[in-house]
Design an enzyme around this catalytic site. Structure first.
Site, short mmCIF file in Angstrom:
data_model
loop_
_atom_site.label_atom_id
_atom_site.label_comp_id
_atom_site.label_asym_id
_atom_site.label_seq_id
_atom_site.Cartn_x
_atom_site.Cartn_y
_atom_site.Cartn_z
N TYR A 135 0.97 -1.17 -0.14
CA TYR A 135 -0.16 0.02 -0.04
C TYR A 135 0.74 1.22 0.21
CZ TYR A 135 -3.59 -3.29 1.02
OH TYR A 135 -4.69 -4.43 1.06
N ASN A 144 -12.36 -0.63 -5.24
CA ASN A 144 -12.14 -0.98 -6.66
C ASN A 144 -13.14 -1.69 -7.15
OD1 ASN A 144 -11.14 -2.01 -9.07
ND2 ASN A 144 -9.97 -3.65 -8.11
N CYS A 167 -6.34 -5.45 -7.45
CA CYS A 167 -6.06 -4.91 -6.13
C CYS A 167 -5.64 -6.13 -5.51
CB CYS A 167 -7.30 -4.33 -5.71
SG CYS A 167 -8.82 -5.29 -5.71
N HIS A 168 -5.95 -7.29 -5.99
CA HIS A 168 -5.39 -8.46 -5.14
C HIS A 168 -3.75 -8.64 -5.07
CE1 HIS A 168 -5.61 -9.64 -9.25
NE2 HIS A 168 -4.82 -10.61 -9.02
N GLU A 217 -1.49 -16.99 -9.67
CA GLU A 217 -0.47 -16.04 -10.34
C GLU A 217 0.95 -16.55 -10.16
OE1 GLU A 217 -1.36 -12.01 -10.25
OE2 GLU A 217 -3.28 -12.05 -10.93
#
Lengths: 165, 165
Positions: free
Chosen positions: B98, B121, B129-130, B156
């Site tokens: 952040y 979001n 945003c993850h 991912e």
DNA sequence: GCGGCGACGTCCGAAAACGGCGAGACTGCC
DNA sequence: GGCAGTCTCGCCGTTTTCGGACGTCGCCGC
């Protein structure tokens, strides 16, 4: 923030407290100011700005002055400053309604908000919030008390005002 | 405001609700989205934008897509849009904190505000945003629930993610 | 009718509360 | 002494709550 200085000025409405920064006058408060004043300072004897303000206020109270030239720095939100700026356009002896003032700042429905901003005016008398009355002409409130408001309006109407309600 | 349309898309993370205007995709929401989604629309069967978005999401979930090309129109305040724009710069498989994001938008102290904007979001997954985690690497929150966030990051990272916490 | 008084509606801005954080101080354990 | 885990507090945009220096409408008394 530059340091603030202050001085008490005797007046027909009681001892007024004048507060100034290095650059400008930031506050004029009644003895029993409502709501409580935002600014305070250290008492000083001689000070150019306070001298200047005191002189003009003395002249105002004896009927020899209708507008002020001392530098002002009223501190508040953008909205409040807009309202206070509009106050400066109301001349000695005139009166406007809260609705008038709301229109003047281009926000005609912000009537009650204008009232609130008026109530936070830090520069009583010099910024003439006492010249703002209800649409019907009623005196609805004043930081220095309604009798003081009445006194000021009578004074500007050329009458010899007494402080009796 | 142009009319909004929507469709439910089955996915490994449960049925996602896709919302679009005439011009762009405006929302992707989890079944139990927190806080409650801002947009809703009328269900439709065929729709170019929803078809496009659904196809790309399907490809993402089976591991054949790492970035999206569907037109987006995330609606929010100027600050929120700045944060969401910065999200688009975080590539598949990467992570940022952040604080990183706050620096990226030129407002390094707005760390919590960035967190709040992240939480709002409207385009989950597509605006990633993850991929934003606490400075220490901890997963601190997700609109679709922390297990979903964990699943996406594992996905991912090339691992076969299970939904068990 | 007409004027006065009282209640209510509405609509603002201000102030306070609220987080998907992070840095620094503080504490117990090794 | 370290070191990790906890706690506290500052930050900042957003959301919610709050309250009012009004204005209007309706009722009542004349």
């Amino acid at each position: 923030m530059t340091r603030l200085v202050q001085r008490i000025l005797p007046s027909p409405l009681g001892p007024l407290r004048l507060v100034a920064s290095d650059l400008a006058l930031v506050g004029i408060y009644f003895p029993e100011h409502r709501p409580a004043p935002a600014h305070a300072g250290d008492d000083v004897a001689r000070h150019p700005l306070l001298d200047h303000a005191a002189r003009e206020l003395d002249e105002y109270f004896i009927g020899r002055r209708r507008q002020f030239t001392v530098a002002l720095d009223p501190r508040g939100t953008a909205f409040q400053r807009a309202v206070w700026r509009a106050l400066a356009d109301i001349r000695f002896g005139e009166q406007r309604s809260y609705a008038d003032l709301a229109r003047a700042i281009g926000n005609p429905r912000a009537v009650r908000a204008v009232g609130a901003a008026n109530g936070r005016n830090p520069l009583s008398i010099v910024l003439p919030c006492h010249r703002v009355v209800a649409t019907g002409g009623a005196l609805t409130g004043y930081a220095g008390g309604l009798p003081a408001k009445k006194w000021l309006l009578a004074h500007e109407a050329g009458q010899m005002p007494g402080l009796s309600a």
